[in-house]
Design a protein around this motif. Structure first.
Motif, PDB file in Angstrom:
ATOM      1  N   GLN A   1    -137.479 -15.936  19.081  1.00 31.45           N
ATOM      2  CA  GLN A   1    -137.260 -16.548  17.771  1.00 31.45           C
ATOM      3  C   GLN A   1    -138.567 -17.179  17.311  1.00 31.45           C
ATOM      4  O   GLN A   1    -139.387 -17.598  18.130  1.00 31.45           O
ATOM      5  CB  GLN A   1    -136.147 -17.608  17.828  1.00 31.45           C
ATOM      6  CG  GLN A   1    -135.633 -18.031  16.456  1.00 31.45           C
ATOM      7  CD  GLN A   1    -134.416 -18.946  16.540  1.00 31.45           C
ATOM      8  OE1 GLN A   1    -134.027 -19.377  17.627  1.00 31.45           O
ATOM      9  NE2 GLN A   1    -133.801 -19.244  15.411  1.00 31.45           N
TER      10      GLN A   1
ATOM     11  N   SER B   1    -137.245 -19.239   9.356  1.00 30.07           N
ATOM     12  CA  SER B   1    -136.699 -19.299  10.715  1.00 30.07           C
ATOM     13  C   SER B   1    -135.988 -17.977  10.975  1.00 30.07           C
ATOM     14  O   SER B   1    -135.036 -17.630  10.268  1.00 30.07           O
ATOM     15  CB  SER B   1    -135.725 -20.475  10.863  1.00 30.07           C
ATOM     16  OG  SER B   1    -135.178 -20.508  12.169  1.00 30.07           O
TER      17      SER B   1
ATOM     18  N   LYS C   1    -140.522 -19.597  13.936  1.00 29.90           N
ATOM     19  CA  LYS C   1    -140.398 -20.417  12.735  1.00 29.90           C
ATOM     20  C   LYS C   1    -141.785 -20.665  12.144  1.00 29.90           C
ATOM     21  O   LYS C   1    -142.787 -20.639  12.865  1.00 29.90           O
ATOM     22  CB  LYS C   1    -139.738 -21.763  13.051  1.00 29.90           C
ATOM     23  CG  LYS C   1    -138.316 -21.667  13.574  1.00 29.90           C
ATOM     24  CD  LYS C   1    -137.762 -23.056  13.879  1.00 29.90           C
ATOM     25  CE  LYS C   1    -136.342 -22.982  14.420  1.00 29.90           C
ATOM     26  NZ  LYS C   1    -135.789 -24.334  14.720  1.00 29.90           N
TER      27      LYS C   1
ATOM     28  N   SER D   1    -140.054 -26.433   6.693  1.00 33.62           N
ATOM     29  CA  SER D   1    -139.690 -25.181   7.364  1.00 33.62           C
ATOM     30  C   SER D   1    -139.453 -24.117   6.297  1.00 33.62           C
ATOM     31  O   SER D   1    -138.494 -24.197   5.526  1.00 33.62           O
ATOM     32  CB  SER D   1    -138.425 -25.379   8.206  1.00 33.62           C
ATOM     33  OG  SER D   1    -138.010 -24.154   8.765  1.00 33.62           O
TER      34      SER D   1
END
Length: 208
Positions: free
Chosen positions: A53, A100, A55, A97
């Motif tokens: 993963q 993601s 971000k 952010s």
């Protein structure tokens, strides 16, 4: 899969920048550094990582009214993952952010960012986070065709199971029952002999 996020500053050598990027940074930003992406068609950045993963965090510029908001294309493994078009405000927004990803397969991945519009309003890349893949696996436990007792030169030990213990108890109870039955039969036979002997004596006592 690891559960600890790895952080890469915008100045990390693993990030490859191309085109027109501006160097910036303030104390409130990660490590005090940023890379500003403005509307230049050939401006891009890419990151190769091994993980599951990822971000992206950035600083969003305060809006210049005469210029459109920035548009950023974010690609993951060659496919468009997000077209990010923030609605800039009158104030600067730090450590936002902007992307993601979903959970990815274990292995190597490529993340790229490019400008999708010409504008002087900038998105300033601050840092990346990603979940590293597990690169090492535990060695398999050695196996052998011999049992532990045979390997050490001693006969293997047998452990009693619950069924075995119950069988032993039932066997003891059965033997105890047999012994009691034999004792009872012997006692009864002796009692009968005594009774017969008494009857015999009583029947012959009147003859004298």
């Amino acid at each position: 899969m690891s559960d600890t996020w790895a952080i890469l500053d915008d100045t990390d050598s693993r990030i490859v920048y191309q085109g027109d990027w501006q160097i910036g940074g303030r104390n409130v930003e990660y490590n005090g550094t940023t890379h500003g992406l403005k509307g230049t068609a050939d401006s891009s950045a890419s990151l190769d990582f091994t993980g599951t993963q990822v971000k992206i965090f950035a600083t969003l510029d305060s809006r210049k009214p005469k210029n459109p908001n920035p548009i950023v294309d974010i690609n993951l493994d060659g496919s468009l993952a997000l077209r990010y078009a923030p609605d800039l405000s009158s104030t600067i927004q730090y450590q936002q952010s902007i992307f993601s990803s979903s959970i990815l397969n274990e292995g190597n991945h490529t993340l790229s960012i490019s400008s999708g519009i010409n504008t002087s309003n900038a998105i300033w890349l601050d840092y990346f986070e990603y979940l590293p893949s597990n690169t090492s696996t535990p060695a398999p436990f050695p196996t052998s065709s011999l049992t532990s007792g045979q390997a050490s030169g001693h006969p293997p030990q047998k452990s009693l199971t619950v069924g075995g213990i119950i069988g032993i108890i039932l066997g003891v109870v059965f033997l105890l029952g047999v012994v009691l039955a034999v004792v009872f039969l012997l006692w009864k036979r002796k009692k009968n002999r005594v009774r017969h002997l008494k009857q015999y004596r009583d029947s012959h006592s009147g003859e004298h």
